[in-house]
Enzyme design. Structure first.
Site, mmCIF file in Angstrom:
data_model
loop_
_atom_site.group_PDB
_atom_site.id
_atom_site.type_symbol
_atom_site.label_atom_id
_atom_site.label_comp_id
_atom_site.label_asym_id
_atom_site.label_seq_id
_atom_site.Cartn_x
_atom_site.Cartn_y
_atom_site.Cartn_z
ATOM 1 N N SER A 1 0.821 -1.227 0.000
ATOM 2 C CA SER A 1 0.000 0.000 0.000
ATOM 3 C C SER A 1 0.858 1.282 0.000
ATOM 4 O O SER A 1 0.490 2.253 -0.684
ATOM 5 C CB SER A 1 -0.977 -0.016 1.183
ATOM 6 O OG SER A 1 -0.323 -0.346 2.393
ATOM 7 N N ASP B 1 -4.939 -1.302 8.164
ATOM 8 C CA ASP B 1 -4.779 -2.627 7.560
ATOM 9 C C ASP B 1 -4.062 -3.554 8.539
ATOM 10 O O ASP B 1 -2.925 -3.983 8.304
ATOM 11 C CB ASP B 1 -3.991 -2.456 6.239
ATOM 12 C CG ASP B 1 -3.828 -3.764 5.512
ATOM 13 O OD1 ASP B 1 -4.626 -4.690 5.755
ATOM 14 O OD2 ASP B 1 -2.900 -3.865 4.692
HETATM 15 C C1 LIG Z 1 -1.342 -6.690 6.505
HETATM 16 S S1 LIG Z 1 0.241 -6.049 6.819
HETATM 17 C C2 LIG Z 1 0.275 -4.505 6.020
HETATM 18 C C3 LIG Z 1 0.249 -4.553 4.546
HETATM 19 C C4 LIG Z 1 0.256 -3.200 3.885
HETATM 20 N N1 LIG Z 1 -0.744 -2.296 4.436
HETATM 21 C C5 LIG Z 1 -0.003 -3.361 2.405
HETATM 22 O O1 LIG Z 1 -1.173 -3.305 2.003
HETATM 23 O O2 LIG Z 1 0.957 -3.507 1.664
HETATM 24 C C6 LIG Z 1 0.097 -5.528 8.495
HETATM 25 C C7 LIG Z 1 1.350 -4.873 9.041
HETATM 26 O O3 LIG Z 1 1.023 -4.281 10.307
HETATM 27 C C8 LIG Z 1 2.141 -4.400 11.163
HETATM 28 N N2 LIG Z 1 1.604 -4.206 12.519
HETATM 29 C C9 LIG Z 1 1.035 -5.103 13.363
HETATM 30 N N3 LIG Z 1 0.559 -4.486 14.458
HETATM 31 C C10 LIG Z 1 0.807 -3.160 14.309
HETATM 32 C C11 LIG Z 1 0.515 -2.001 15.064
HETATM 33 N N4 LIG Z 1 -0.120 -2.098 16.249
HETATM 34 N N5 LIG Z 1 0.888 -0.807 14.578
HETATM 35 C C12 LIG Z 1 1.531 -0.699 13.397
HETATM 36 N N6 LIG Z 1 1.842 -1.763 12.625
HETATM 37 C C13 LIG Z 1 1.467 -2.984 13.054
HETATM 38 C C14 LIG Z 1 2.721 -5.753 10.837
HETATM 39 O O4 LIG Z 1 4.078 -5.797 11.200
HETATM 40 C C15 LIG Z 1 2.506 -5.808 9.309
HETATM 41 O O5 LIG Z 1 3.639 -5.332 8.632
#
Ligand SMILES: C[S@@+](CC[C@H](N)C(=O)[O-])C[C@H]1O[C@@H](n2cnc3c(N)ncnc32)[C@H](O)[C@@H]1O
Length: 295
Positions: free
Chosen positions: A100, A164
């Protein structure tokens, strides 16, 4: 400790769904000249190498972007998304998948601002490297939910927040509903896009109720199911809630998702749902202008 690594799932059906809709939201924001802010609270690493052993372990991308890569009959609404993926692969062979953050950076105009937040230290370092050459972009190693408090409302007063989550905590649905309520109190006119996996019906009903109880109006729900709900191994589908969807977004999203579903679920399992989880709440006496007003 964050166990989730998006590289195992990059480019899968859920990414196609999420990123195709993300592109339409950013296209809509660019229809007005005023600059916007894009806040990505769970940004990931930005770019994914599909030749990496983690991506090959699951091969989820084969049933996602892999099914669209060679198509030359995609609808116009999907073209900017595929252009973004193709621009990561100038040699014409699918290898890199943009997350994203990179998609948003490709779509934004010179004055628009991009704020990226990632809690996993290693992923955040990769993300910083992936966007190092870009201007007007900030990367923060912090909790995405704290970022909502720290960065909203943005000075531009227009824009989009993508939430996300990786859903690696059992109470993530409830946490998201709470975060959405607080974020909306800070910035009631912002567009919020919340991705979620389709889980057991009881969990989905709980999420629906929690979001309705926030009192937020104007929430469009979009869902894509690509497998039978009883499939045991992987999630059968996913959804996105869009608070304050832009004008025309709903009308564009329906045929777009129907096309994506036919491309990603050729066996005909599942389907698409688009409905209003909460309709628009307008102050008494105000109504949406109707086409006949201009007659
Ligand atoms: C589904 S992936 C994101 C994919 C990205 N948005 C995309 O569409 O390319 C979720 C991400 O959130 C991170 N994450 C998990 N908990 C989090 C938090 N509380 N705050 C920020 N990032 C977090 C994880 O390390 C992971 O990289």
């Amino acid at each position: 400790m964050l166990a989730y690594r998006h590289l195992f799932h990059a480019g899968n059906f859920a990414d196609v769904f999420k990123h195709a809709l993300l592109v339409r939201l950013l296209v809509a924001l660019a229809r007005k000249e005023a600059p916007y802010c894009y806040l990505d609270t769970h940004a990931g690493t930005g770019r994914y190498d599909l030749a990496h052993e983690w991506a090959w372990k699951t091969r989820e991308f084969e049933n996602g972007i892999g099914r669209l890569w060679d198509r030359n009959d995609v609808p116009a609404a999907l073209a900017p998304y595929l252009d973004a993926v193709r621009s990561e692969n100038p040699k014409g062979r699918l290898r890199f998948y943009p997350g994203s953050p990179l998609i948003a950076l490709k779509m934004r105009r010179p004055g628009d601002r991009v704020v990226l937040v990632e809690l996993n230290r290693k992923d955040c370092a990769e993300l910083e490297a992936a966007v190092a050459r870009e201007r007007h972009v900030a990367v923060h190693h912090m909790d995405g939910y704290q970022a909502l408090k720290a960065f909203l409302p943005p000075p531009e007063r227009r824009g989009l927040v993508l939430l996300d989550s990786s859903f690696d905590r059992s109470k993530e649905f409830a946490r998201i509903a709470r975060a959405l309520k607080e974020a909306h109190q800070r910035w009631s006119t912002g567009i919020f896009a919340v991705w979620y996996p389709l889980m057991a019906p009881a969990a989905m009903r709980g999420f629906e109720r929690d979001v309705q109880k926030t009192g937020i109006g104007n929430i469009l729900r979009l869902e894509l199911l690509v497998r039978k709900r009883d499939a045991e191994t992987a999630i059968p589908g996913c959804g996105m809630l869009v608070v304050n969807p832009p004008w025309k977004f709903e009308a564009e999203a329906r045929p777009l998702l129907d096309w994506i579903w036919r491309a990603l679920a050729p066996e005909g399992a599942g389907g698409v749902k688009v409905d209003w989880l909460v309709p628009e709440v307008r102050p008494a006496g105000r109504r949406r202008p109707s086409p006949s007003d201009s007659l």
